[in-house]
Design a protein around this motif. Structure first.
Motif, PDB file in Angstrom:
ATOM      1  N   ILE A   6       0.844  -1.205   0.000  1.00 49.98           N
ATOM      2  CA  ILE A   6       0.000   0.000   0.000  1.00 49.98           C
ATOM      3  C   ILE A   6       0.876   1.250   0.000  1.00 49.98           C
ATOM      4  CG2 ILE A   6      -1.584   1.389   1.397  1.00 49.98           C
ATOM      5  CD1 ILE A   6      -2.954  -1.269   2.219  1.00 49.98           C
ATOM      6  N   ALA A   7       1.872   1.283   0.882  1.00 49.09           N
ATOM      7  CA  ALA A   7       2.751   2.455   0.967  1.00 49.09           C
ATOM      8  C   ALA A   7       3.580   2.631  -0.305  1.00 49.09           C
ATOM      9  CB  ALA A   7       3.666   2.336   2.184  1.00 49.09           C
ATOM     10  N   SER A   8       4.187   1.559  -0.776  1.00 49.38           N
ATOM     11  CA  SER A   8       5.082   1.681  -1.936  1.00 49.38           C
ATOM     12  C   SER A   8       4.307   1.998  -3.217  1.00 49.38           C
ATOM     13  CB  SER A   8       5.922   0.413  -2.113  1.00 49.38           C
ATOM     14  OG  SER A   8       5.100  -0.714  -2.370  1.00 49.38           O
ATOM     15  N   HIS A   9       3.131   1.401  -3.377  1.00 52.43           N
ATOM     16  CA  HIS A   9       2.360   1.665  -4.588  1.00 52.43           C
ATOM     17  C   HIS A   9       1.679   3.041  -4.543  1.00 52.43           C
ATOM     18  CE1 HIS A   9       3.218  -2.508  -5.315  1.00 52.43           C
ATOM     19  NE2 HIS A   9       2.763  -2.362  -6.550  1.00 52.43           N
ATOM     20  N   GLY A  10       1.312   3.461  -3.360  1.00 52.19           N
ATOM     21  CA  GLY A  10       0.834   4.831  -3.234  1.00 52.19           C
ATOM     22  C   GLY A  10       1.927   5.811  -3.642  1.00 52.19           C
ATOM     23  N   ALA A  11       3.158   5.522  -3.233  1.00 46.58           N
ATOM     24  CA  ALA A  11       4.299   6.360  -3.610  1.00 46.58           C
ATOM     25  C   ALA A  11       4.544   6.318  -5.117  1.00 46.58           C
ATOM     26  CB  ALA A  11       5.549   5.924  -2.849  1.00 46.58           C
ATOM     27  N   MET A  12       4.313   5.172  -5.738  1.00 46.21           N
ATOM     28  CA  MET A  12       4.458   5.077  -7.197  1.00 46.21           C
ATOM     29  C   MET A  12       3.550   6.089  -7.891  1.00 46.21           C
ATOM     30  SD  MET A  12       4.553   0.942  -7.927  1.00 46.21           S
ATOM     31  CE  MET A  12       3.966   1.146  -9.597  1.00 46.21           C
ATOM     32  N   ALA A  13       2.278   6.078  -7.503  1.00 45.04           N
ATOM     33  CA  ALA A  13       1.312   6.983  -8.145  1.00 45.04           C
ATOM     34  C   ALA A  13       1.705   8.436  -7.903  1.00 45.04           C
ATOM     35  CB  ALA A  13      -0.094   6.703  -7.620  1.00 45.04           C
ATOM     36  N   ILE A  14       2.125   8.750  -6.685  1.00 54.51           N
ATOM     37  CA  ILE A  14       2.495  10.128  -6.342  1.00 54.51           C
ATOM     38  C   ILE A  14       3.717  10.584  -7.141  1.00 54.51           C
ATOM     39  CG2 ILE A  14       3.410  11.589  -4.494  1.00 54.51           C
ATOM     40  CD1 ILE A  14       1.529   9.934  -2.591  1.00 54.51           C
ATOM     41  N   GLN A  15       4.732   9.735  -7.243  1.00 51.78           N
ATOM     42  CA  GLN A  15       5.928  10.170  -7.970  1.00 51.78           C
ATOM     43  C   GLN A  15       5.650  10.307  -9.462  1.00 51.78           C
ATOM     44  OE1 GLN A  15       9.068   7.396  -7.041  1.00 51.78           O
ATOM     45  NE2 GLN A  15       8.190   5.745  -8.269  1.00 51.78           N
ATOM     46  N   GLY A  16       4.763   9.485  -9.998  1.00 48.33           N
ATOM     47  CA  GLY A  16       4.381   9.656 -11.394  1.00 48.33           C
ATOM     48  C   GLY A  16       3.793  11.030 -11.638  1.00 48.33           C
ATOM     49  N   ILE A  17       2.924  11.467 -10.747  1.00 41.13           N
ATOM     50  CA  ILE A  17       2.266  12.770 -10.885  1.00 41.13           C
ATOM     51  C   ILE A  17       3.241  13.915 -10.601  1.00 41.13           C
ATOM     52  CG2 ILE A  17       0.506  14.263  -9.861  1.00 41.13           C
ATOM     53  CD1 ILE A  17      -1.193  11.656  -9.554  1.00 41.13           C
ATOM     54  N   LEU A  18       4.061  13.767  -9.557  1.00 41.60           N
ATOM     55  CA  LEU A  18       4.985  14.854  -9.206  1.00 41.60           C
ATOM     56  C   LEU A  18       5.958  15.179 -10.333  1.00 41.60           C
ATOM     57  CD1 LEU A  18       5.920  14.138  -5.471  1.00 41.60           C
ATOM     58  CD2 LEU A  18       4.521  16.010  -6.378  1.00 41.60           C
ATOM     59  N   TYR A  19       6.349  14.170 -11.097  1.00 45.77           N
ATOM     60  CA  TYR A  19       7.316  14.408 -12.170  1.00 45.77           C
ATOM     61  C   TYR A  19       6.656  14.746 -13.502  1.00 45.77           C
ATOM     62  CZ  TYR A  19      11.302  13.573  -9.299  1.00 45.77           C
ATOM     63  OH  TYR A  19      12.263  13.723  -8.331  1.00 45.77           O
ATOM     64  N   ALA A  20       5.329  14.804 -13.532  1.00 44.85           N
ATOM     65  CA  ALA A  20       4.612  15.080 -14.782  1.00 44.85           C
ATOM     66  C   ALA A  20       5.049  16.403 -15.409  1.00 44.85           C
ATOM     67  CB  ALA A  20       3.103  15.075 -14.530  1.00 44.85           C
ATOM     68  N   LYS A  21       5.400  17.379 -14.602  1.00 48.16           N
ATOM     69  CA  LYS A  21       5.832  18.687 -15.114  1.00 48.16           C
ATOM     70  C   LYS A  21       7.078  18.574 -15.989  1.00 48.16           C
ATOM     71  CE  LYS A  21       7.221  23.265 -13.471  1.00 48.16           C
ATOM     72  NZ  LYS A  21       6.490  23.975 -14.468  1.00 48.16           N
ATOM     73  N   TYR A  22       7.866  17.541 -15.778  1.00 45.39           N
ATOM     74  CA  TYR A  22       9.138  17.398 -16.487  1.00 45.39           C
ATOM     75  C   TYR A  22       9.060  16.465 -17.690  1.00 45.39           C
ATOM     76  CZ  TYR A  22      10.592  19.558 -12.184  1.00 45.39           C
ATOM     77  OH  TYR A  22      10.699  20.428 -11.123  1.00 45.39           O
ATOM     78  N   TYR A  23       7.914  15.833 -17.898  1.00 45.17           N
ATOM     79  CA  TYR A  23       7.766  14.926 -19.033  1.00 45.17           C
ATOM     80  C   TYR A  23       7.624  15.728 -20.315  1.00 45.17           C
ATOM     81  CZ  TYR A  23       6.601  11.555 -15.323  1.00 45.17           C
ATOM     82  OH  TYR A  23       6.612  10.776 -14.205  1.00 45.17           O
ATOM     83  N   ARG A  24       8.131  15.215 -21.416  1.00 47.26           N
ATOM     84  CA  ARG A  24       8.111  15.916 -22.698  1.00 47.26           C
ATOM     85  C   ARG A  24       7.480  15.072 -23.800  1.00 47.26           C
ATOM     86  NH1 ARG A  24       8.305  19.335 -19.743  1.00 47.26           N
ATOM     87  NH2 ARG A  24      10.047  20.646 -19.189  1.00 47.26           N
ATOM     88  N   PHE A  25       6.458  14.304 -23.454  1.00 43.79           N
ATOM     89  CA  PHE A  25       5.853  13.445 -24.472  1.00 43.79           C
ATOM     90  C   PHE A  25       4.851  14.204 -25.329  1.00 43.79           C
ATOM     91  CE2 PHE A  25       3.861  12.284 -20.317  1.00 43.79           C
ATOM     92  CZ  PHE A  25       2.615  12.859 -20.513  1.00 43.79           C
ATOM     93  N   LYS A  26       4.592  13.627 -26.490  1.00 41.72           N
ATOM     94  CA  LYS A  26       3.598  14.163 -27.416  1.00 41.72           C
ATOM     95  C   LYS A  26       2.356  13.271 -27.340  1.00 41.72           C
ATOM     96  CE  LYS A  26       6.698  16.324 -30.754  1.00 41.72           C
ATOM     97  NZ  LYS A  26       7.801  16.549 -29.923  1.00 41.72           N
ATOM     98  N   LEU A  27       1.313  13.689 -28.036  1.00 43.36           N
ATOM     99  CA  LEU A  27       0.065  12.931 -27.990  1.00 43.36           C
ATOM    100  C   LEU A  27       0.242  11.513 -28.502  1.00 43.36           C
ATOM    101  CD1 LEU A  27      -2.899  12.987 -27.215  1.00 43.36           C
ATOM    102  CD2 LEU A  27      -3.410  13.867 -29.511  1.00 43.36           C
ATOM    103  N   TRP A  28       1.061  11.313 -29.538  1.00 42.85           N
ATOM    104  CA  TRP A  28       1.226   9.959 -30.070  1.00 42.85           C
ATOM    105  C   TRP A  28       1.910   9.049 -29.051  1.00 42.85           C
ATOM    106  CZ3 TRP A  28       5.470   6.938 -30.847  1.00 42.85           C
ATOM    107  CH2 TRP A  28       6.726   7.558 -30.892  1.00 42.85           C
ATOM    108  N   HIS A  29       2.776   9.621 -28.186  1.00 46.65           N
ATOM    109  CA  HIS A  29       3.393   8.818 -27.117  1.00 46.65           C
ATOM    110  C   HIS A  29       2.321   8.344 -26.131  1.00 46.65           C
ATOM    111  CE1 HIS A  29       6.941  11.477 -28.232  1.00 46.65           C
ATOM    112  NE2 HIS A  29       7.373  10.246 -28.497  1.00 46.65           N
ATOM    113  N   VAL A  30       1.389   9.258 -25.818  1.00 46.80           N
ATOM    114  CA  VAL A  30       0.293   8.905 -24.909  1.00 46.80           C
ATOM    115  C   VAL A  30      -0.568   7.808 -25.531  1.00 46.80           C
ATOM    116  CG1 VAL A  30      -1.795   9.748 -23.746  1.00 46.80           C
ATOM    117  CG2 VAL A  30       0.258  11.187 -23.836  1.00 46.80           C
ATOM    118  N   LEU A  31      -0.871   7.938 -26.823  1.00 46.38           N
ATOM    119  CA  LEU A  31      -1.701   6.931 -27.494  1.00 46.38           C
ATOM    120  C   LEU A  31      -1.000   5.575 -27.518  1.00 46.38           C
ATOM    121  CD1 LEU A  31      -3.137   9.095 -30.413  1.00 46.38           C
ATOM    122  CD2 LEU A  31      -4.245   8.465 -28.253  1.00 46.38           C
ATOM    123  N   ALA A  32       0.300   5.563 -27.810  1.00 47.82           N
ATOM    124  CA  ALA A  32       1.051   4.302 -27.818  1.00 47.82           C
ATOM    125  C   ALA A  32       1.075   3.684 -26.417  1.00 47.82           C
ATOM    126  CB  ALA A  32       2.473   4.534 -28.326  1.00 47.82           C
ATOM    127  N   ALA A  33       1.321   4.504 -25.411  1.00 45.25           N
ATOM    128  CA  ALA A  33       1.327   4.013 -24.027  1.00 45.25           C
ATOM    129  C   ALA A  33      -0.067   3.539 -23.622  1.00 45.25           C
ATOM    130  CB  ALA A  33       1.830   5.098 -23.076  1.00 45.25           C
TER     131      ALA A  33
END
Length: 194
Positions: free
Chosen positions: A110-137
């Motif tokens: 619970i703690a580690s996976h909660g941290a996974m979701a939080i770190q994904g969101i916290l670093y979103a400001k630094y991601y440089r993907f385009k829409l096609w990257h989102v569609l592929a993912a």
């Protein structure tokens, strides 16, 4: 907020986060060994969901440390960290409710996976993907749902087998929500660049 952003990209903090995520990824793949032992080879890449999500983030962190961006990896990291982070928290809480018991590993998950979701969101400001990257993912993520709930390769939680259809339904919509977050991040960063 700016102070937090400064810490997030501090090289010492990135190295610490990288080490923690590598250790978590290794433990995650270890956790899946019993299931992987009985998984048909064709499904093996799609079974260890959470450690693969954290592995994507490991590669994103390595890119940050090299002053680079790997856009497809970042899109995969964002979507899967949110999805599997939230998913595992919910499944462990559900296990506790259904069985009345959760081993210490469940609380750690619970703690580690909660941290996974939080770190994904916290670093979103630094991601440089385009829409096609989102569609592929997004295709990867939804394909993974098909492998899990059509071919029944989902992570096994004791006591939850009776609810597999409902869990599959929840998982699908969690995927859609996570993909939606990535689309929002893309649109927000596009507006900021214009």
């Amino acid at each position: 907020m700016n102070l937090m952003m400064t810490y997030l990209m501090d090289r010492r903090f990135l190295w610490l986060l990288l080490i923690v995520n590598i250790l978590g990824t290794v433990y995650g793949y270890y956790w899946y060994i019993p299931q992987l032992d009985v998984t048909p080879l064709i499904f093996v890449p799609f079974v260890p969901d959470s450690p693969t999500a954290s592995l994507f983030f490991v590669f994103a962190l390595i890119a940050f440390l090299r002053y680079k961006n790997y856009p497809l990896i970042e899109a995969l990291a964002l979507i899967t960290l949110i999805k599997y982070g939230v998913w595992a928290v919910v499944m462990n809480i559900l296990t506790l409710q259904v069985t009345g018991y959760l081993p210490w590993q469940g609380y750690m998950l619970i703690a580690s996976h909660g941290a996974m979701a939080i770190q994904g969101i916290l670093y979103a400001k630094y991601y440089r993907f385009k829409l096609w990257h989102v569609l592929a993912a997004g295709v990867w993520t939804l394909h993974n749902d098909v492998i899990d709930y059509v071919f029944m390769q989902y992570p096994k939680y004791p006591g939850l087998e009776l609810y597999v259809r409902e869990i599959g339904y929840f998982t699908f919509w969690l995927s859609i929500l996570s993909i939606g977050v990535a689309v929002y991040v893309y649109q927000k960063s596009k507006r900021e660049r214009e």
